[in-house]
Design a protein around this motif. Structure first.
Motif, short mmCIF file in Angstrom:
data_model
loop_
_atom_site.label_atom_id
_atom_site.label_comp_id
_atom_site.label_asym_id
_atom_site.label_seq_id
_atom_site.Cartn_x
_atom_site.Cartn_y
_atom_site.Cartn_z
N LEU A 12 0.79 -1.18 -0.01
CA LEU A 12 0.19 -0.05 -0.06
C LEU A 12 0.82 1.36 0.07
N PHE A 13 0.55 2.21 -0.75
CA PHE A 13 0.89 3.72 -0.65
C PHE A 13 -0.23 4.36 -0.42
N VAL A 14 -0.20 5.16 0.74
CA VAL A 14 -1.41 5.94 1.40
C VAL A 14 -1.39 7.46 1.30
N GLY A 15 -2.32 7.96 1.30
CA GLY A 15 -2.30 9.41 1.54
C GLY A 15 -2.65 9.91 2.79
N LEU A 16 -2.73 11.13 3.29
CA LEU A 16 -2.82 11.37 4.55
C LEU A 16 -3.93 12.45 4.56
N GLU A 17 -4.52 12.83 5.63
CA GLU A 17 -5.65 13.69 5.70
C GLU A 17 -5.22 15.43 5.67
N GLY A 18 -4.05 15.58 6.35
CA GLY A 18 -3.83 16.87 6.61
C GLY A 18 -2.30 17.44 6.76
N LYS A 19 -1.98 18.37 7.32
CA LYS A 19 -0.57 18.89 7.27
C LYS A 19 0.15 18.42 8.66
N ALA A 20 -0.26 17.64 9.40
CA ALA A 20 0.08 16.65 10.43
C ALA A 20 -0.66 15.48 10.69
N LEU A 31 -0.47 0.08 12.23
CA LEU A 31 -1.04 -1.15 12.04
C LEU A 31 -0.62 -1.81 10.68
N ILE A 32 -0.92 -0.91 9.70
CA ILE A 32 -0.82 -1.46 8.36
C ILE A 32 0.83 -1.31 7.95
N GLU A 33 1.41 -0.37 8.43
CA GLU A 33 2.64 -0.11 7.68
C GLU A 33 2.87 -0.08 6.42
N PRO A 34 2.44 0.82 5.74
CA PRO A 34 2.47 0.85 4.34
C PRO A 34 3.88 1.22 3.84
N SER A 35 4.25 0.71 2.67
CA SER A 35 5.62 0.77 2.05
C SER A 35 5.83 2.39 1.57
N GLY A 36 4.73 3.32 1.35
CA GLY A 36 4.90 4.43 0.92
C GLY A 36 3.94 5.43 1.40
N VAL A 37 4.14 6.88 1.25
CA VAL A 37 2.88 7.90 1.51
C VAL A 37 3.14 8.63 0.39
N ILE A 38 2.20 9.16 0.19
CA ILE A 38 1.98 10.27 -1.01
C ILE A 38 1.31 11.37 -0.59
N LEU A 39 1.95 12.66 -0.61
CA LEU A 39 1.24 13.88 -0.20
C LEU A 39 0.78 14.64 -1.25
N PHE A 40 -0.38 15.78 -0.94
CA PHE A 40 -1.01 16.36 -1.70
C PHE A 40 -0.94 17.82 -1.42
N ARG A 41 -1.73 18.86 -2.14
CA ARG A 41 -1.62 20.34 -1.69
C ARG A 41 -2.21 20.23 -0.25
N ARG A 42 -2.98 19.51 0.00
CA ARG A 42 -3.74 19.73 1.20
C ARG A 42 -2.84 19.20 2.54
N ASN A 43 -1.60 18.56 2.00
CA ASN A 43 -0.90 18.20 3.24
C ASN A 43 0.40 19.13 3.15
N PHE A 66 8.64 4.96 0.64
CA PHE A 66 8.77 5.57 -0.54
C PHE A 66 7.99 6.92 -0.11
N ARG A 67 8.58 8.25 -0.27
CA ARG A 67 7.98 9.26 -0.10
C ARG A 67 7.64 10.03 -1.35
N CYS A 68 6.12 9.89 -1.75
CA CYS A 68 5.93 10.41 -3.17
C CYS A 68 5.08 11.49 -3.31
N VAL A 69 5.35 12.25 -4.19
CA VAL A 69 4.45 13.36 -4.67
C VAL A 69 4.39 13.28 -6.17
#
Length: 355
Positions: A12-20, A31-43, A66-69
């Motif tokens: 899983l690569f997952v998004g986050l809801e906000g700036k923190a 719990l999940i320990e995804p291998s990647g996170v992806i940030l968007f303008r909201r973050n 993996f720290r994705c944008v």
């Protein structure tokens, strides 16, 4: 040996809801320990906050993430407000100068690293066909597949100079589509010979050097399979893996998009995608959908030995690519003058391209 939960979470690569990171996010990320996170303008508010957010996400994982944008330049540029607007791929290609194509990749790579990321989901490899011009606009560079491959090769060279990974998208090609797959599933009326000679020629040329390929939520009814490509064994396993010979990581486009959720539940989409040969499921915002997909993959892994082997094969490819990630440097604050220098360089490049 990692637990089954860890082996599934790795996909899983997952998004986050906000700036923190919220307390609830902290719990499910552990719990999940995804291998990647992806940030968007909201973050993304400013450089130091973005790096801190990425560092916080990394602290919840036992493995490098993996720290994705999404940073293509032009219409898709998550860092435009932090640094400066990056020129669009179409504008860069229009110069006809390969040194600018490479510099485009290098400057995007430099921006990505400055903000704390190690991967950008670029370049776009779709053809600039009339059918999709209103949808793709300046994200695509040319109708001729050789020209697309020339731009992308140089762009990837630029990313590599900055030690940043790229991702070719959107396989097998959105150039013939009239709908935006963010909202609905395009049905692309191109024949297999047309696709093989044109759209897929780009992937054939670039397969040996692409670290990752993103698969589109689009159907191709004039080929062997009318299912969305993102859940199609024909497209992912038979064509991308076997006919083209791609050995890197296959990632889905965002599984929250209308292009797939109008066709499948998140549970069915995630399981079908992995069964078809996808290595990474991308879910960009909603934690409920992330958890539902995770539990569906976990249940199928417990139920089916064949599916478990797919999970493990995907995990090996992800680990192979993970070893190419640069060492994390998120603990160091970036001097303001370095950010200002980056802004000046990007602005000068944009002026050159405009001329």
């Amino acid at each position: 040996m990692n637990s089954l939960r860890q082996r599934v979470g790795k996909l899983l690569f997952v998004g986050l809801e906000g700036k923190a990171i919220t307390p609830m996010e902290r719990a499910w990320l552990r719990l999940i320990e995804p291998s990647g996170v992806i940030l968007f303008r909201r973050n993304i508010e400013e450089i130091h906050q973005t790096r801190a957010l990425l560092q916080d996400a990394q602290s919840l994982s036992s493995q490098p993430q993996f720290r994705c944008v999404d940073l293509e330049g032009g219409l898709v540029d998550r860092l435009r407000d932090l640094i400066a607007p990056m020129p669009a791929p179409a504008a860069v290609f229009a110069t006809g100068k390969s040194r600018f194509y490479q510099r485009h990749g290098r400057l995007i790579g430099a921006e990505v690293r400055l903000a704390g990321f190690n991967m950008t989901l670029a370049p776009v490899l779709d053809l600039a066909l009339p059918a999709s011009s209103a949808v793709m606009r300046t994200r695509v560079v040319a109708e001729n597949p050789e020209h697309v491959a020339t731009y992308a090769n140089a762009f990837l060279d630029g990313l590599a100079q900055e030690d940043v990974l790229g991702c070719g998208k959107h396989f097998p090609g959105l150039g013939g589509g009239t709908l935006d797959s963010h909202h609905a599933m395009p049905s692309i009326e191109r024949t297999w010979p047309e696709l093989w000679k044109n759209d897929l020629a780009v992937y054939r040329a670039l397969a040996p050097r692409l670290p990752m390929v993103m698969v589109a939520h689009a159907s191709y009814p004039q080929t062997q399979d009318t299912a969305p490509a993102s859940v199609s064994r024909f497209w992912i396993d038979s064509v991308l893996r076997k006919k083209i010979g791609f050995r890197g990581v296959v990632i889905s486009d965002d599984m929250e998009m209308g292009g797939i959720l109008t066709q499948r539940s998140i549970e069915d989409a995630a399981v079908e995608a992995v069964a078809a040969g996808t290595d990474v499921i991308e879910i960009c915002k909603d934690p409920v959908l992330t958890l539902r997909a995770f539990e569906a993959l976990l249940r199928e892994s417990e139920r089916s030995a064949t599916f478990l082997r797919r999970i493990e094969a995907a995990g090996r490819r992800i680990d192979t690519l993970r070893r190419k990630l640069p060492a994390a440097t998120l603990d160091r604050r970036i001097p303001q003058d370095r950010i200002l220098r980056m802004r000046t360089v990007v602005q000068k490049f944009a002026e050159e391209i405009a001329r």
